[in-house]
Design a protein around this motif. Structure first.
Motif, PDB file in Angstrom:
ATOM      1  N   LYS A  23      53.748  50.411 -17.754  1.00 46.55           N
ATOM      2  CA  LYS A  23      53.551  49.068 -17.189  1.00 46.55           C
ATOM      3  C   LYS A  23      52.683  49.144 -15.930  1.00 46.55           C
ATOM      4  CE  LYS A  23      55.592  44.819 -15.956  1.00 46.55           C
ATOM      5  NZ  LYS A  23      56.397  43.788 -16.491  1.00 46.55           N
ATOM      6  N   LEU A  27      48.797  47.436 -14.873  1.00 44.95           N
ATOM      7  CA  LEU A  27      48.467  46.699 -13.651  1.00 44.95           C
ATOM      8  C   LEU A  27      47.344  47.372 -12.859  1.00 44.95           C
ATOM      9  CD1 LEU A  27      52.099  45.899 -12.476  1.00 44.95           C
ATOM     10  CD2 LEU A  27      50.483  44.339 -13.576  1.00 44.95           C
ATOM     11  N   ARG A  28      47.259  48.705 -12.974  1.00 44.04           N
ATOM     12  CA  ARG A  28      46.224  49.468 -12.258  1.00 44.04           C
ATOM     13  C   ARG A  28      45.550  50.437 -13.226  1.00 44.04           C
ATOM     14  NH1 ARG A  28      48.072  52.101  -6.810  1.00 44.04           N
ATOM     15  NH2 ARG A  28      45.877  52.643  -6.921  1.00 44.04           N
TER      16      ARG A  28
END
Length: 66
Positions: A23, A27-28
């Motif tokens: 996850k 996001l990055r």
């Protein structure tokens, strides 16, 4: 989230570590062990050792090294 993944990995909760890191990487994207290291200029040897352990745990959870 990457620190949480490292904590799960250190606790032996591998499935949770991998899921959390997956996850975090959404996001990055493009994050690797090579680009998450904190600045080292003026850092103490204790801090550097602790940082290396955290990064190793992140890699253990699935963070790419490069």
């Amino acid at each position: 989230m990457m620190l949480l993944a490292a904590a799960y990995q250190r606790l032996g909760r591998q499935a949770e570590a991998e899921a959390t890191l997956t996850k975090a990487l959404t996001l990055r994207p493009g994050t690797t062990a090579a680009n998450v290291a904190p600045p080292t200029t003026g850092a103490s040897p204790v801090f550097l050792a602790a940082s290396a352990r955290v990064i190793a745990a992140m890699v253990g959870a699935g963070l790419p090294e490069r």
